[in-house]
Design a protein around this motif. Structure first.
Motif, mmCIF file in Angstrom:
data_model
loop_
_atom_site.group_PDB
_atom_site.id
_atom_site.type_symbol
_atom_site.label_atom_id
_atom_site.label_comp_id
_atom_site.label_asym_id
_atom_site.label_seq_id
_atom_site.Cartn_x
_atom_site.Cartn_y
_atom_site.Cartn_z
ATOM 1 N N GLN A 33 -4.245 33.869 51.724
ATOM 2 C CA GLN A 33 -2.900 33.402 52.090
ATOM 3 C C GLN A 33 -2.945 32.429 53.264
ATOM 4 O O GLN A 33 -2.200 31.452 53.294
ATOM 5 N N LEU A 34 -3.836 32.693 54.222
ATOM 6 C CA LEU A 34 -3.927 31.792 55.374
ATOM 7 C C LEU A 34 -4.473 30.426 54.963
ATOM 8 O O LEU A 34 -4.008 29.397 55.456
ATOM 9 N N VAL A 35 -5.426 30.409 54.045
ATOM 10 C CA VAL A 35 -5.939 29.116 53.556
ATOM 11 C C VAL A 35 -4.826 28.383 52.813
ATOM 12 O O VAL A 35 -4.614 27.180 53.008
ATOM 13 N N GLN A 36 -4.082 29.108 51.970
ATOM 14 C CA GLN A 36 -2.975 28.481 51.231
ATOM 15 C C GLN A 36 -1.904 27.942 52.196
ATOM 16 O O GLN A 36 -1.319 26.893 51.941
ATOM 17 N N ALA A 37 -1.698 28.654 53.296
ATOM 18 C CA ALA A 37 -0.685 28.240 54.286
ATOM 19 C C ALA A 37 -1.062 26.927 54.972
ATOM 20 O O ALA A 37 -0.211 26.254 55.545
ATOM 21 N N CYS A 38 -2.342 26.548 54.903
ATOM 22 C CA CYS A 38 -2.763 25.265 55.495
ATOM 23 C C CYS A 38 -2.211 24.088 54.701
ATOM 24 O O CYS A 38 -2.153 22.969 55.203
ATOM 25 N N LYS A 39 -1.830 24.355 53.442
ATOM 26 C CA LYS A 39 -1.248 23.326 52.559
ATOM 27 C C LYS A 39 -2.131 22.074 52.478
ATOM 28 O O LYS A 39 -1.627 20.945 52.537
#
Length: 205
Positions: A33-39
Protein backbone atom coordinates in the motif's frame (compact mmCIF):
# COMPACT_ATOMS: atom_id res chain seq x y z
CA UNK A 1 32.92 -7.03 10.76
CA UNK A 2 31.59 -7.09 7.22
CA UNK A 3 32.35 -10.78 6.79
CA UNK A 4 30.75 -11.82 10.04
CA UNK A 5 27.63 -9.92 8.93
CA UNK A 6 27.66 -11.77 5.61
CA UNK A 7 28.16 -15.11 7.34
CA UNK A 8 25.34 -14.39 9.77
CA UNK A 9 22.84 -13.81 6.98
CA UNK A 10 24.10 -16.64 4.77
CA UNK A 11 23.56 -18.96 7.74
CA UNK A 12 20.05 -17.61 8.33
CA UNK A 13 19.03 -18.09 4.70
CA UNK A 14 20.66 -21.49 4.26
CA UNK A 15 19.36 -23.04 7.49
CA UNK A 16 15.86 -21.61 7.89
CA UNK A 17 12.81 -22.01 5.68
CA UNK A 18 11.14 -18.79 4.52
CA UNK A 19 8.38 -19.13 7.13
CA UNK A 20 10.87 -19.80 9.95
CA UNK A 21 12.07 -16.19 10.11
CA UNK A 22 10.23 -13.54 12.12
CA UNK A 23 9.82 -11.10 9.22
CA UNK A 24 7.98 -13.61 6.99
CA UNK A 25 4.81 -12.26 5.35
CA UNK A 26 3.03 -13.92 2.43
CA UNK A 27 1.19 -10.65 1.72
CA UNK A 28 3.26 -7.64 2.87
CA UNK A 29 0.12 -5.51 2.69
CA UNK A 30 1.50 -2.38 4.37
CA UNK A 31 4.55 -2.20 2.11
CA UNK A 32 2.39 -2.80 -0.98
CA UNK A 33 0.00 0.00 0.00
CA UNK A 34 2.84 2.40 0.77
CA UNK A 35 4.45 1.75 -2.62
CA UNK A 36 1.07 2.27 -4.32
CA UNK A 37 0.63 5.52 -2.34
CA UNK A 38 3.78 6.87 -4.04
CA UNK A 39 1.70 7.00 -7.25
CA UNK A 40 4.77 6.42 -9.42
CA UNK A 41 4.65 5.11 -13.00
CA UNK A 42 4.65 1.33 -13.45
CA UNK A 43 8.15 1.52 -14.92
CA UNK A 44 9.54 3.65 -12.07
CA UNK A 45 12.70 2.23 -10.52
CA UNK A 46 11.81 0.65 -7.20
CA UNK A 47 14.44 -0.90 -4.95
CA UNK A 48 13.74 -3.20 -2.01
CA UNK A 49 16.64 -2.91 0.44
CA UNK A 50 17.51 -5.99 2.46
CA UNK A 51 14.48 -7.58 0.88
CA UNK A 52 15.87 -11.10 1.28
CA UNK A 53 13.29 -13.51 -0.02
CA UNK A 54 10.39 -11.23 0.90
CA UNK A 55 7.19 -11.43 -1.14
CA UNK A 56 7.03 -7.70 -1.85
CA UNK A 57 8.66 -8.11 -5.27
CA UNK A 58 6.19 -10.87 -6.31
CA UNK A 59 3.27 -8.65 -5.34
CA UNK A 60 4.66 -5.61 -7.15
CA UNK A 61 5.19 -7.69 -10.29
CA UNK A 62 1.56 -8.84 -10.08
CA UNK A 63 0.49 -5.20 -9.80
CA UNK A 64 2.31 -4.47 -13.07
CA UNK A 65 5.51 -2.80 -11.87
CA UNK A 66 8.27 -3.63 -14.35
CA UNK A 67 11.50 -2.05 -13.10
CA UNK A 68 12.27 -3.69 -9.78
CA UNK A 69 15.52 -4.11 -7.89
CA UNK A 70 16.14 -6.44 -4.98
CA UNK A 71 19.18 -5.89 -2.78
CA UNK A 72 20.33 -8.22 -0.05
CA UNK A 73 23.61 -8.98 1.69
CA UNK A 74 22.87 -12.72 1.42
CA UNK A 75 23.44 -14.52 -1.84
CA UNK A 76 21.39 -17.44 -0.51
CA UNK A 77 18.41 -15.12 0.01
CA UNK A 78 18.72 -13.74 -3.51
CA UNK A 79 18.97 -17.26 -4.98
CA UNK A 80 15.86 -18.26 -3.08
CA UNK A 81 13.92 -15.27 -4.43
CA UNK A 82 15.16 -15.95 -8.00
CA UNK A 83 14.10 -19.57 -7.82
CA UNK A 84 10.67 -18.69 -6.49
CA UNK A 85 10.07 -15.98 -9.10
CA UNK A 86 11.07 -18.23 -12.00
CA UNK A 87 10.36 -16.55 -15.36
CA UNK A 88 9.05 -13.43 -13.64
CA UNK A 89 12.59 -12.75 -12.38
CA UNK A 90 13.45 -11.13 -15.74
CA UNK A 91 11.78 -7.90 -14.55
CA UNK A 92 13.98 -7.82 -11.46
CA UNK A 93 17.62 -6.78 -11.07
CA UNK A 94 19.23 -8.72 -8.22
CA UNK A 95 22.04 -7.11 -6.22
CA UNK A 96 24.14 -8.92 -3.61
CA UNK A 97 25.47 -6.14 -1.38
CA UNK A 98 24.99 -4.58 2.00
CA UNK A 99 23.12 -1.30 1.89
CA UNK A 100 25.98 0.81 3.27
CA UNK A 101 28.53 0.01 0.58
CA UNK A 102 26.06 -0.24 -2.27
CA UNK A 103 26.83 2.15 -5.12
CA UNK A 104 24.67 2.29 -8.22
CA UNK A 105 24.63 4.03 -11.58
CA UNK A 106 20.85 3.80 -11.36
CA UNK A 107 18.86 6.42 -9.51
CA UNK A 108 15.80 5.01 -7.76
CA UNK A 109 12.34 6.58 -7.60
CA UNK A 110 11.26 4.50 -4.61
CA UNK A 111 13.58 3.20 -1.90
CA UNK A 112 11.80 0.63 0.29
CA UNK A 113 13.31 -0.90 3.41
CA UNK A 114 11.35 -3.06 5.82
CA UNK A 115 13.26 -4.49 8.78
CA UNK A 116 16.77 -3.85 7.51
CA UNK A 117 17.52 -0.24 8.53
CA UNK A 118 17.16 -1.03 12.25
CA UNK A 119 20.24 -3.28 12.17
CA UNK A 120 22.43 -0.16 12.02
CA UNK A 121 23.29 0.75 15.59
CA UNK A 122 26.26 3.12 15.13
CA UNK A 123 25.65 6.83 14.50
CA UNK A 124 28.12 6.88 11.59
CA UNK A 125 26.41 3.86 9.93
CA UNK A 126 22.99 5.51 10.21
CA UNK A 127 24.38 8.72 8.70
CA UNK A 128 26.07 6.77 5.91
CA UNK A 129 22.83 4.92 5.18
CA UNK A 130 20.95 8.22 4.85
CA UNK A 131 23.61 9.68 2.57
CA UNK A 132 23.45 6.56 0.45
CA UNK A 133 19.71 7.02 0.03
CA UNK A 134 20.25 10.64 -1.03
CA UNK A 135 22.98 9.78 -3.57
CA UNK A 136 21.14 6.81 -5.09
CA UNK A 137 17.67 8.33 -5.54
CA UNK A 138 16.02 10.68 -8.03
CA UNK A 139 15.03 14.26 -7.29
CA UNK A 140 11.56 13.70 -5.79
CA UNK A 141 12.15 10.13 -4.68
CA UNK A 142 10.03 8.31 -2.13
CA UNK A 143 11.63 6.73 0.91
CA UNK A 144 9.65 4.05 2.75
CA UNK A 145 11.13 2.65 5.94
CA UNK A 146 9.59 0.06 8.24
CA UNK A 147 11.58 -0.50 11.40
CA UNK A 148 11.09 -1.67 14.98
CA UNK A 149 9.30 0.93 17.11
CA UNK A 150 10.08 1.75 20.73
CA UNK A 151 7.45 -0.86 21.63
CA UNK A 152 9.12 -3.40 19.37
CA UNK A 153 11.84 -5.97 20.10
CA UNK A 154 15.39 -5.00 21.08
CA UNK A 155 16.89 -7.74 18.94
CA UNK A 156 16.19 -9.37 15.62
CA UNK A 157 17.69 -12.60 14.35
CA UNK A 158 20.00 -12.57 17.38
CA UNK A 159 21.42 -9.12 16.55
CA UNK A 160 20.93 -5.87 18.46
CA UNK A 161 18.85 -3.29 16.64
CA UNK A 162 17.94 0.40 17.00
CA UNK A 163 14.33 1.17 17.94
CA UNK A 164 12.64 4.22 16.44
CA UNK A 165 9.96 6.75 17.26
CA UNK A 166 8.71 9.43 14.82
CA UNK A 167 11.04 11.90 16.54
CA UNK A 168 14.05 9.61 16.12
CA UNK A 169 13.20 9.02 12.45
CA UNK A 170 12.84 12.75 11.92
CA UNK A 171 16.21 13.36 13.61
CA UNK A 172 17.81 11.12 10.97
CA UNK A 173 15.83 11.99 7.84
CA UNK A 174 13.91 15.19 8.54
CA UNK A 175 16.49 17.59 7.16
CA UNK A 176 16.60 16.01 3.70
CA UNK A 177 13.18 14.36 3.45
CA UNK A 178 9.61 15.57 3.96
CA UNK A 179 7.47 13.27 6.12
CA UNK A 180 4.28 12.27 4.30
CA UNK A 181 2.92 9.59 6.57
CA UNK A 182 3.98 7.72 9.70
CA UNK A 183 2.23 5.07 11.79
CA UNK A 184 2.91 2.05 13.96
CA UNK A 185 1.64 -1.41 13.27
CA UNK A 186 1.78 -4.84 14.88
CA UNK A 187 3.37 -7.62 12.84
CA UNK A 188 2.44 -11.16 13.81
CA UNK A 189 5.40 -13.47 13.32
CA UNK A 190 5.09 -17.12 12.26
CA UNK A 191 5.78 -17.99 15.92
CA UNK A 192 2.65 -16.15 17.12
CA UNK A 193 4.57 -13.33 18.70
CA UNK A 194 3.84 -9.67 18.01
CA UNK A 195 6.43 -7.14 16.86
CA UNK A 196 5.54 -3.47 16.78
CA UNK A 197 6.83 -1.63 13.70
CA UNK A 198 6.91 2.03 12.77
CA UNK A 199 6.46 2.81 9.06
CA UNK A 200 7.43 6.18 7.62
CA UNK A 201 6.91 7.43 4.07
CA UNK A 202 9.16 10.34 3.11
CA UNK A 203 9.60 12.42 -0.02
CA UNK A 204 13.06 13.75 -0.85
CA UNK A 205 13.27 17.53 -0.49
Amino acid sequence: MENTKNQHWETVFTTKAENEVSWYQKQPQTSIQLVQACKVAKDAKIIDIGGGDSYLIDNLLELGYTNLFLLDISEAAIERAKKRLGDKAQNVTFIVSDSLHFQSDEKFDVWHDRASFHFFTEVNEIEQYKNNVIVNTTQNAHLIIGTFSEDGPLKCSGLLITQYSVEKMEAVFGEDFELENCFTEDHQTPFDTIQNFIFCHYIKK
